[in-house]
Write a protein that holds these residues in place. Structure first.
Motif, PDB file in Angstrom:
ATOM      1  N   VAL A  21      16.380 -11.496  21.779  1.00 52.97           N
ATOM      2  CA  VAL A  21      17.170 -10.930  21.844  1.00 52.97           C
ATOM      3  C   VAL A  21      15.968  -9.855  19.704  1.00 52.97           C
ATOM      4  N   LEU A  22      15.481  -8.776  20.308  1.00 53.90           N
ATOM      5  CA  LEU A  22      14.972  -8.456  18.970  1.00 53.90           C
ATOM      6  C   LEU A  22      15.436  -7.501  18.391  1.00 53.90           C
ATOM      7  N   VAL A  23      14.986  -7.445  17.279  1.00 56.64           N
ATOM      8  CA  VAL A  23      15.958  -6.171  16.128  1.00 56.64           C
ATOM      9  C   VAL A  23      14.552  -5.360  15.647  1.00 56.64           C
ATOM     10  N   ASN A  24      14.025  -4.714  15.708  1.00 55.22           N
ATOM     11  CA  ASN A  24      12.939  -4.006  15.020  1.00 55.22           C
ATOM     12  C   ASN A  24      11.838  -5.113  15.781  1.00 55.22           C
ATOM     13  N   GLY A  25      11.666  -5.070  16.931  1.00 49.39           N
ATOM     14  CA  GLY A  25      10.272  -6.253  17.352  1.00 49.39           C
ATOM     15  C   GLY A  25      11.059  -7.515  16.861  1.00 49.39           C
ATOM     16  N   GLU A  26      11.535  -8.066  15.621  1.00 51.14           N
ATOM     17  CA  GLU A  26      12.279  -9.306  15.566  1.00 51.14           C
ATOM     18  C   GLU A  26      12.811 -10.034  15.754  1.00 51.14           C
ATOM     19  N   PRO A  27      12.184 -11.719  16.691  1.00 51.95           N
ATOM     20  CA  PRO A  27      13.918 -11.682  17.025  1.00 51.95           C
ATOM     21  C   PRO A  27      14.559 -13.107  16.571  1.00 51.95           C
ATOM     22  N   VAL A  28      15.999 -12.727  17.264  1.00 50.08           N
ATOM     23  CA  VAL A  28      17.095 -12.515  15.722  1.00 50.08           C
ATOM     24  C   VAL A  28      17.376 -14.565  16.729  1.00 50.08           C
TER      25      VAL A  28
END
Ligand SMILES: Nc1nc2c(ncn2[C@@H]2O[C@H](COP(=O)(O)OP(=O)(O)O)[C@@H](O)[C@H]2O)c(=O)[nH]1
Ligand code: SF4
Ligand SMILES: [Mg+2]
Lengths: 604, 448
Positions: A492-499
């Motif tokens: 899952v990426l939020v604003n391109g960053e993986p969580v």
């Protein structure tokens, strides 16, 4: 306490499907043998943990020594070992069965044989135990002992003449059960004069007496004040106290073969006296230890994190303490961007996980968050670099390093009224399952088996089973090994960053749906930011689902007059505190609650 | 008619234009002047006085004010008469207390520049009751000749009261709780009046010679659309009010904020209102709300109603003096249940419950009145700075750019500028149009 010859000792367990009345029956037996006088009698005496009483389930096996004068006029010493009934704890069941020569099989007169009945009977038969079938709750208006006797005969080959009809609630049949224990269960074998060998089956730590080991003697005789040695750890100790469970600890002078009791060792570290170790005498040690227990296998893994970061050392201490009491939990440190520092823990099953989490919260005052449960995958690396176990999706190597992924499969046995066969088949096949066997127990009830990936079973399969069958079906599962699967890691990426905490390993065919579900949920839960934020689910660099959190448009105090100034300032202070508690993923601020909500919804 | 005791600085019809005032927030050599007490931590005399009149004919489910309804508000069991007596008693005690403070007491005190009768529905008072209160205030506090004397009125025929009588009593400004010009929206808001009543109330006010008329409107309310909002704005513009307040409907929870205890300044939320709010909150939409706010700018700017504060617009010369005092952190005295006062150093409030208020001020058996229960809060210096900046930024005029150099406020203001929520205009820092809607994001970052 006068000692009783070995020939008049009996060790037995009670096995049953959950709620068929095992704990209640144990209570009645304790009463009838005056082990506990009626004034002290609380219901389900053996379920002493708060959690056990509340949930109405036995979690840990428990032992109690009772004495009974049988019809032959002789006094017998009987050890009752209560066992958990839930599928997660079959490890505990087999452990306690090892300490017995016989088992009482309790079957509910209205419900009949259930999945756990079968599983437990198979465990008992594998240990060569004598089984005494008891049909309980015959007082219920819906009781149908005739039908249940037929089931026992047809499915488990138990002759009807051997079945005892009982009501643990009203006390009927209890004397017959005690008589059957005396008559049908053989006394323990074991030479009282052989070198001492006793199997440690549990322990607790006492600040005054050190480690108190719970032991079942196979051979030899144990005396007060004797010097003992633990064969695996090599630890030496003086016996500070020797005794039996009634069910509180009562000292005795000696314990002989087949007897179950406790030994206060004065040892300071439970590591020196682990469950499964063999206790022997220092001056005349045995040559060979007893075969220990197979170590418990963790089936379900999850990260446990303290809600408050500074509680991390407390969590570590708590896990260490709990581990002494429940060797089946495993844990090692891990950290996550979203959740901070915590531990990757292994559990016997989902109920076990829930119970451990609750015990940590209650007994140690911790507030915890668990990441989505996972199974252990076996990942074969490319270029012959061997196989690694992966129990945390975030740790899965990149696709180019993976030759193959195998996942654990289980055989799920379900007993259900036959009208639900269709819906259960649909449930199983929707979860990548295959149908095994189908056997009618009677015209209305069927035993079906499926083979399913464990990962599909730990995610609310049991709840689905119960809701699709109005609660009538029961299930049990056993591992049947690893199988290769088309599995992928979903990030899952939020604003391109993986969580990291939200990564999942899923079957390729289900990745899109799982990804869509996750991003939709996150879109709802992540508050709008100053800028537009894409939320994506991706396999490697391939985005399979995407949602956009629109930029925040309004956060304003409409009115701010005389009376409002203090109040509005406080509201702003709360907003400010909220911002400080946010976790940052890249430049996006996400409240911890959003992660919690995603994780709590279970199906990730 | 109220007795005015001080000479006005300006004749009534040439009041300074508050939209372009010269004594702006923080415009002196020290930008914190306006927020600081120039007398060195000592209380200052009030420039305004607020009276809270807590009676309404019925309760609107979104209402966040201290209000009692039903039998207490009308009919034979009305507590209004007793309450007005209590207000007089409190005015006396507050004036006595001011008189007792060295340096600001007694007849030398500057007269009030504003009086505000808020509620509740103050128009439920009789003209005689209003006149009695204003006379008492003029006598003990002084009311400047050019003072702004506002009375809040509901527009319904049974609620708006004797507007001509209020004017004769000294009221110069009428604030009308119109909320919407859409009949269906008014029903959903639990209001008792119709749009025609707003028209009638304004006409009566004009006929009576009230020189400043304000209309309150609500946006982001259940069932509202951009089109219905647009229609409301145009309908209100055609009535030519001098002042319009456009409020985003806020559904805060005073119970959860801990404000409804016995000593608290709010009353507990009733179950029905709580349900209504939950439903209304689910219908709110920040994108639509933002669009409504922009639409209000467009329609009202065109008729000369310029925004001078986040939620307030006025024609030149008609900005609310009384409310400007709050935003400039000037001292304001206050009486009535739930009312808040500020003396430049300490904020003080009365508890909300009417029975306790009455019991203290009009004790049974002719006992002597005592001040009602309540609380105080002393504002520390970092908070004074933050409040000064926050309240100043609410105004169109903003704050002195020197605030940006303050070590505590600088980072928050810089963050606001980086996100285009705050802009520098000449020597001032002001909220941008987007910043007005996201002002809390800036404000929260200014708090110590
Ligand atoms: N009517 C009736 N209820 C019983 C009887 N035995 C147990 N129960 C009830 O069945 C439920 C489960 O009993 P419990 O002993 O906790 O079952 P366990 O899960 O097998 O230990 C409890 O509500 C008991 O009160 C019985 O003989 N008759
Ligand atoms: S009229 Fe105003 S004060 Fe009265 S209940 Fe309605 S919103 Fe509240
Ligand atoms: Mg039980």
């Amino acid at each position: 306490m006068p000692s009783i010859p070995q020939a008049r000792l009996r060790n037995f367990s009670i096995i049953a499907h959950v709620d068929h009345g095992k704990s209640t029956l144990a209570d009645r037996i304790l009463e009838l043998t005056h082990t506990i006088d009626a004034r002290q009698m609380t219901s389900q005496v053996l379920d002493s943990m708060d959690l056990e009483r509340e949930k109405g389930i036995t979690i840990k096996a428990r032992a109690v020594r009772l004495e009974h004068t049988a019809r032959d006029g002789l006094r017998y010493g009987i050890n009752l070992i209560d066992t958990p009934g839930h599928v997660d704890f079959s490890y505990e069941v087999s452990r306690s069965l090892q300490a017995c020569e016989g088992a009482i099989l309790v079957v509910d007169a209205a419900q009949g044989i259930e999945a756990q009945t079968l599983a437990n009977v198979h465990l008992a038969l594998a240990q060569g135990l004598v089984i005494i079938p008891v049909i309980n709750k015959i007082d219920l208006p819906s009781a149908d002992p005739e039908r249940v006797m037929t089931e026992l005969e047809d499915v488990l080959a138990m002759p009807r003449e051997e079945v005892i009809l009982a009501s643990a609630k009203e006390g009927t049949g209890i004397p017959e059960i005690l008589e059957a224990i005396v008559e049908r269960i053989p006394p323990p074998t074991g030479d009282p004069d052989a070198p001492l060998r006793g199997l440690i089956f549990d322990s607790h730590y006492d600040p005054y007496k050190g480690v108190v080991a719970y032991v079942r003697l196979a051979e030899g005789t144990l005396h007060q004040r004797e010097s003992i040695r633990l064969m695996a750890s090599g630890a030496q100790a003086e016996i500070l106290e020797l005794g039996v469970f009634r069910p509180q600890l009562v000292p005795v002078e000696r314990l002989g073969p087949g007897e179950v009791g406790y030994v206060a060792t004065g040892l300071k570290s439970v590591a020196d006296c682990q469950v499964g170790d063999t206790l022997t005498a220092s001056h005349h040690p045995a040559a060979q230890p007893l075969p220990g227990y197979k170590p418990a296998r963790s089936l379900v893994f999850a990260g446990l994190y303290p809600l408050e970061g500074p509680d991390y050392p407390l969590l570590r201490d708590a896990l260490e303490k709990l581990h002494l009491n429940d060797a089946s939990i495993t844990f090692e440190p891990e950290s996550s961007v979203a959740l901070g520092f915590g531990f990757r823990c292994g559990f016997l099953g989902l109920l076990h996980m829930e119970i451990i989490q609750e015990r940590l919260e209650r007994e140690f005052g911790l507030d915890l968050i668990a990441s989505a449960p996972s199974v252990e995958y076996h990942v074969t690396l490319t270029h012959g670099r061997g196989e690694i176990p992966v129990d945390n999706p975030a740790r899965l190597p990149g696709p180019s390093d993976i030759e193959e992924i195998a996942e654990p499969w289980v055989k799920v046995s379900i007993i259900t009224p036959s009208q639900y066969i269709g819906t259960l088949m649909e449930l199983a096949t929707g979860r990548r399952g295959t149908i095994g066997t189908m056997e009618y127990l009677d015209p209305q009830r069927v035993l079906i088996t499926f083979e399913l990936p464990l990962a599909e079973v730990i995610v609310d399969f049991y709840d689905q089973l119960k809701s699709r069958t109005q609660g009538y079906a029961s299930m049990d599962y056993e591992p049947i090994g690893y199988r290769q699967g088309t599995l992928v890691k979903l990030d899952v990426l939020v604003n391109g960053e993986p969580v990291d905490a939200l990564s999942l390993i899923v079957h390729r065919d289900k990745s899109r749906a799982a990804g869509q579900g996750l991003v939709e949920k996150l879109k709802e839960l992540i508050p709008r930011q100053m800028f537009e934020v894409p939320v994506q689910a991706a396999i490697g660099s391939n985005v399979v689902a995407r949602e956009t959190i629109r930029a925040m448009r309004k956060n304003v105090l409409a009115k701010c007059y005389g009376g409002d100034i203090t109040r509005k300032r406080k509201l702003l202070e709360k907003q400010k505190e909220g911002k400080q508690r946010m976790k940052r993923v890249g430049s996006v601020e996400i409240p911890q609650e959003a992660f919690l909500a995603v994780l709590r919804t279970g199906d990730g | 008619m109220a007795v005015h005791t001080a000479t006005p600085a300006n004749p009534p019809d040439q009041q300074p234009d508050p939209v372009h005032v010269t004594d702006r927030v923080g415009s002196g050599s020290d930008p914190f002047d306006a927020g600081r007490d120039p007398m060195g931590g000592r209380p200052r005399p009030p420039v305004g006085l607020y009276l809270h009149i807590p009676f309404c004919v019925s309760l609107c489910p979104y209402c966040d004010f201290v209000v009692v309804t039903g039998h207490a508000a009308r009919g034979p069991g009305s507590r209004i008469e007793a309450f007005v007596g209590a207000l007089h008693a409190e005015l006396t005690l507050r004036a006595d207390a001011l008189d007792a403070i060295d340096g600001i007491g007694g007849p030398d005190r500057t007269a009030l520049r504003s009086v505000y009768l808020g509620g509740g529905t103050p128009s439920l008072l009789t003209a005689a009751q209003v006149a009695g209160l204003l006379d008492h205030i003029a006598d003990r506090f002084g009311i400047a000749l050019d003072a702004e004397v506002t009375l809040e009125a509901n527009p319904g025929p049974t609620e708006r009261g004797d507007i001509a009588g209020f004017r004769a009593a000294g009221v110069t400004r009428l604030s009308i709780g119109a909320q919407s010009m859409d009949p269906a929206e008014l029903r959903r808001l639990g209001r008792r009046h119709d749009p025609v009543d707003v028209r009638a109330a304004i006409a009566e006010a004009r006929a009576a010679g009230i020189r400043s008329v304000s209309v309150d409107l609500l946006m982001d309310v259940p069932g509202q659309t951009l089109a219905s909002w647009d229609a409301t704005l145009h309908a209100v513009a055609s009535l030519e009010p001098d002042h319009v307040s456009t409020y985003q409907l806020t559904l805060d929870d005073p119970d959860a904020e801990g404000l409804t205890t016995v000593e608290g300044d709010h009353l507990p939320v009733r179950a029905g209102a709580r349900r209504w709010r939950r439903r209304a909150a689910a219908e709110q939409d920040q994108d639509r709300a933002a669009a409504m706010d922009a639409r209000a700018d467009r329609v009202l700017d065109a008729v000369g109603l310029a925004r001078y504060e986040l939620s307030n617009r006025a024609r030149p010369g008609h900005a609310s003096r009384h409310n400007l005092a709050y935003w400039r952190r000037e001292p304001v005295e206050a009486v009535g249940p739930g009312a808040h006062a500020f003396d430049g150093v300490t904020r003080r409030w009365n508890a909300a419950r009417l029975d306790r208020y009455l019991a203290a001020l009009v004790p049974p058996d002719d006992g002597s009145p005592s001040l009602p229960p309540g609380g105080t809060e002393v504002i520390d210096d970092p908070t004074v700075r933050a409040e000064t900046a926050i309240l100043g930024l609410r105004l169109a005029d903003g704050i002195d750019a020197a605030f940006g150099e303050d070590p505590r406020l600088g980072p928050g203001l810089a963050w606001g500028m980086a996100h285009e929520l705050v802009a520098r205009r000449a020597d001032r820092l002001v909220l941008t149009p987007r910043g007005r809607l996201l002002s809390n994001e800036v404000f929260a970052r200014l708090l110590p």
